[in-house]
Write a protein that holds these residues in place. Sequence first.
Motif, PDB file in Angstrom:
ATOM      1  N   UNK A 198       0.202  -1.063   0.088  1.00  0.00           N
ATOM      2  CA  UNK A 198      -0.172  -0.392  -0.090  1.00  0.00           C
ATOM      3  C   UNK A 198       0.665   1.107   0.063  1.00  0.00           C
ATOM      4  N   UNK A 199       1.645   1.332   0.822  1.00  0.00           N
ATOM      5  CA  UNK A 199       3.165   2.579   0.917  1.00  0.00           C
ATOM      6  C   UNK A 199       3.968   2.653  -0.193  1.00  0.00           C
ATOM      7  N   UNK A 200       4.077   1.630  -0.717  1.00  0.00           N
ATOM      8  CA  UNK A 200       4.303   1.214  -2.607  1.00  0.00           C
ATOM      9  C   UNK A 200       3.803   2.255  -3.235  1.00  0.00           C
ATOM     10  N   UNK A 201       2.439   1.652  -3.138  1.00  0.00           N
ATOM     11  CA  UNK A 201       1.944   2.123  -4.124  1.00  0.00           C
ATOM     12  C   UNK A 201       0.602   4.013  -4.413  1.00  0.00           C
ATOM     13  N   UNK A 202       0.483   4.180  -3.139  1.00  0.00           N
ATOM     14  CA  UNK A 202       0.661   5.739  -2.739  1.00  0.00           C
ATOM     15  C   UNK A 202       2.073   6.488  -3.026  1.00  0.00           C
ATOM     16  N   UNK A 203       3.250   5.602  -2.428  1.00  0.00           N
ATOM     17  CA  UNK A 203       4.485   6.684  -2.439  1.00  0.00           C
ATOM     18  C   UNK A 203       4.866   6.399  -3.497  1.00  0.00           C
ATOM     19  N   UNK A 204       4.242   5.772  -4.674  1.00  0.00           N
ATOM     20  CA  UNK A 204       4.934   5.549  -6.579  1.00  0.00           C
ATOM     21  C   UNK A 204       4.078   6.919  -7.066  1.00  0.00           C
ATOM     22  N   UNK A 205       2.843   6.312  -6.694  1.00  0.00           N
ATOM     23  CA  UNK A 205       1.868   7.437  -7.399  1.00  0.00           C
ATOM     24  C   UNK A 205       2.161   8.957  -7.284  1.00  0.00           C
ATOM     25  N   UNK A 206       2.858   9.416  -5.747  1.00  0.00           N
ATOM     26  CA  UNK A 206       3.725  10.558  -5.713  1.00  0.00           C
ATOM     27  C   UNK A 206       4.733  11.235  -6.409  1.00  0.00           C
ATOM     28  N   UNK A 207       5.437  10.069  -6.364  1.00  0.00           N
ATOM     29  CA  UNK A 207       6.662  10.249  -7.417  1.00  0.00           C
ATOM     30  C   UNK A 207       6.289  10.162  -8.722  1.00  0.00           C
ATOM     31  N   UNK A 208       5.239  10.068  -9.211  1.00  0.00           N
ATOM     32  CA  UNK A 208       5.146  10.202 -10.647  1.00  0.00           C
ATOM     33  C   UNK A 208       4.272  10.734 -10.688  1.00  0.00           C
ATOM     34  N   UNK A 209       3.593  11.790  -9.987  1.00  0.00           N
ATOM     35  CA  UNK A 209       2.996  13.201 -10.124  1.00  0.00           C
ATOM     36  C   UNK A 209       2.021  13.004 -11.144  1.00  0.00           C
ATOM     37  N   UNK A 210       0.918  14.360 -10.901  1.00  0.00           N
ATOM     38  CA  UNK A 210       0.147  14.400 -12.190  1.00  0.00           C
ATOM     39  C   UNK A 210       0.152  13.795 -13.094  1.00  0.00           C
TER      40      UNK A 210
END
Length: 448
Positions: A198-210
Amino acid sequence: MAAECSNYDHNYYKNVDERSVEERAIDDWLPITSSRTAKWWYSAFHNVTAIVGAGVLGLPYAMSELGWGPGVAILVISWIVTLYSLWQMVEMHEIVPGKRFDRYHELGQHAFGEKLGLWIVVPQQLIVEVGVDIVYMITGGQSLKKFHDLVCEDCKDIKLTYFIMIFASVHFVLSQLPSFNSISGVSLAAAIMSLSYSTIAWGASVNKGVQKDVQYGYKAKTRAGTVFNFFSALGDVAFAYAGHNVVLEIQATMPSTEETPSKTPMWKGVIVAYIVVAVCYFPVALIGYWTFGNTVEDNILISLKKPVWLIAMANMFVVVHVIGSYQIYAMPVFDMIETVLVRKLRFRPTWWLRFISRNIYVGFTMFVAMTLPFFGELLAFFGGFAFAPTTYFLPCIMWLRIHEPKRFSLSWFTNWICIILGVLLMIIAPIGGLRQIIQKAKDYHFYS
């Protein structure tokens, strides 16, 4: 108070003594009642493993079909309502002095009567637990395939069917573990993995950006499509809060004394579990939708393609987690099967009986998963059809029948609000999921 406690002890030991030697031997053999030595932290990670499952990866997709306002509201309301109904079940486990309702259907029989309670609870509980195990078979196979495709891009494509069979092979072994306490190590690993991916999912999403040209509007081109997708998303959310079906069985593994009834350590574990649920669910749902908008896949790890090593690792974390979740949901089913075989059909409680019956069950869930691998749509359908009753409103109905709170009191109003919301969810959520299954089935080839 002292007289009450004395009566509790007297009734408890009387009930124990009234059982025959044969009955006690059977109870000691059955998976739910064989061991009562669990600690409060067992409750914590068993509940995390049961609740936080494959559903969390579908929450950004559910948000894309619900929209920002309704999506956030439904996530929060579901968290509150399901925590409340879970508290009710923990409280009702020992509502009768000297007696423990170790299984969901036993509480149902106390609330609705011996026969009616059985018919109300058992079919729904079986649909939930067998349904979850089928969905987790699919999820495990999909995650293994995704891991293979990520780490070996040039390798020959392998059918999803084979990955489901590989995933199932683990369960032919683990399903021989006799009881809840014996799978505590697997459950702990699964709980840690759920927090990790779950942390990887939202952390990678933040890193990817909008993403460029991201859109947050409804993606269906027709009003009917939007409505059906909204219904389907409600089922996805219901599926994500599905731990109630095993909560009494988990509490049954807790010791209970006059000074420290089982609800004390159980509730402590539930609170920790629900904090973990919030930490997993809300960031994944909100940040995942914020990053990808309405183009997000029904499993956010599919949308997250880079960094490859991190997404591959997250998929393996999912595999480990759903291995544990499968076992948590399978254990009450094993208990039902073995109870019927030993008590009704009079088989002797032996290892080979357990070996044969459990392997047949694992083989059945594997076969259905290979035949119908509609992951997202199954979440919505099962979420609405079976999870809504057993999670959202059945505990509230039992509470009203057993406690009989004063009409128009706070407890009475609270329970009726939960019941109405749950019934609406049960009616409308499966409609969207079934529609999407039918749409996908048009182009589906068996065992592809």
